[in-house]
Design an enzyme around this catalytic site. Structure first.
Site, PDB file in Angstrom:
ATOM      1  N   HIS A 168       0.835  -1.205   0.000  1.00  0.00           N
ATOM      2  CA  HIS A 168       0.000   0.000   0.000  1.00  0.00           C
ATOM      3  C   HIS A 168       0.878   1.268   0.000  1.00  0.00           C
ATOM      4  O   HIS A 168       0.929   1.994   0.989  1.00  0.00           O
ATOM      5  CB  HIS A 168      -0.865  -0.056   1.263  1.00  0.00           C
ATOM      6  N   GLU A 271      -0.988   1.335  -5.351  1.00  0.00           N
ATOM      7  CA  GLU A 271      -0.826   0.125  -4.547  1.00  0.00           C
ATOM      8  C   GLU A 271      -0.789  -1.118  -5.435  1.00  0.00           C
ATOM      9  O   GLU A 271      -1.721  -1.342  -6.228  1.00  0.00           O
ATOM     10  CB  GLU A 271      -1.964   0.034  -3.542  1.00  0.00           C
TER      11      GLU A 271
END
Ligand code: TA6
Length: 299
Positions: A168, A271
């Site tokens: 992320h 991400e």
């Protein structure tokens, strides 16, 4: 603890562990190519900066280094689910890997002067309560002029296990209003701000409001063109057919206590994921690796 880790894993002119905020152990990496920081909490890369370049990763100046909370910024490891657990919505958002203490497996250098750090996380009674599968998770971080992060799930249980995951990554940009993201043109995406409605990307992505999208069926690189800082950041990936793009914009920034209200113009998340229909099922004894390589070019 730090001394013991350094006695086994410190590498002169490459890597030492020190006590970071709240005395949390952090690997400080400095080689001919770049500097980087990796916290054992969460297996969390919190800094990467190639020599003679600006920082590549964004860190919240209001991040709380307070286990088991995750660290805001850098590269949170979201695993074994992404977002809210469908079966157990009360369980930690984005899984538990980013909330646990990882251990050092190996530190090494490569033939081109890169620094390599391998971290590990294993199932235990606590994780089994949250997710009833035995596992060994490893994170390999390779610090060179580029940054490679590889997350490998080994299923050490006796039944198939389905996981969702994300590296992320929070990227630092000069001004979100001048950013365009290439690489997802024509792809379908779930709009997480519109009941996961499926839409289609037309051209490069620009951001002038909250954006929270899961792009589907894509193995392509993404390129962040950052006009304000006259650079582009390339994100290449393997083991992933989905990519999330997120910027919280104004109102969501205000709702996050560890995110500064004026932070949204200086960051964007790209991400590398196994999310939505890109979840992966791994058989007993099998493994899956989610990997990304981040590099910076002058625009
Ligand atoms: O990846 C985007 C997202 O799922 C957003 O919905 C937002 O919740 C973000 O992740 C951050 O989640 P966190 O749990 O780290 O605050």
């Amino acid at each position: 603890m730090i001394d013991e880790i350094n006695s086994r894993h410190a590498i002169p002119d490459h890597l030492r562990f020190s006590a970071g905020p709240n005395h949390m152990p952090v690997a400080m990496i400095e080689n001919d190519h770049a500097t980087a920081e990796i916290h054992l909490h969460g297996g969390h890369v919190t800094a990467f900066q190639p020599r003679n370049r600006k920082p590549v990763l964004w860190m919240s100046r209001e991040a709380t280094f307070c286990p088991p909370k995750p660290i805001r910024g850098g590269i949170p490891v979201c695993w074994p689910w992404f977002g809210t657990s469908a079966e157990h919505p009360d369980r930690p958002q984005h899984g538990f890997a980013r909330n646990r203490e990882w251990r050092v497996i190996r530190a090494d250098t490569g033939t081109a002067g890169e620094t390599i750090l391998d971290l590990g996380l294993k199932s235990d009674p606590g994780t089994m309560e949250l997710w009833p599968h035995a596992f060994e998770l490893s994170l390999k971080v390779i610090v060179a002029g580029s940054l490679t992060v590889q997350l490998t799930f080994l299923n050490t249980g006796d039944s198939p296990a389905t996981v969702a995951a994300a590296l992320h990554t929070y990227f630092a940009v000069g001004d979100i209003a001048q950013v365009r993201i290439a690489g997802l043109d024509g792809r379908e995406y779930h709009d997480q701000l519109d009941s996961m409605t499926v839409k289609r990307q037309n051209g490069d992505i620009t951001i002038a409001e909250e954006v929270d999208r899961i792009y589907l069926d894509t193995e392509d690189d993404c390129v962040i063109h950052d006009a304000a800082w006259n650079r582009s950041i390339r994100v290449a990936k393997t083991g992933s057919r989905s990519t999330v793009v997120w910027n919280p914009w104004i109102e969501k920034s205000k709702r996050m206590l560890d995110f500064p209200n004026d932070g949204y113009p200086e960051m964007v998340c790209i991400e590398t994921t196994n999310a939505a229909r890109d979840q992966r099922t791994v058989e007993p004894g099998g493994s899956h690796t989610l990997s990304q390589t981040v590099s910076v070019d002058r625009d």
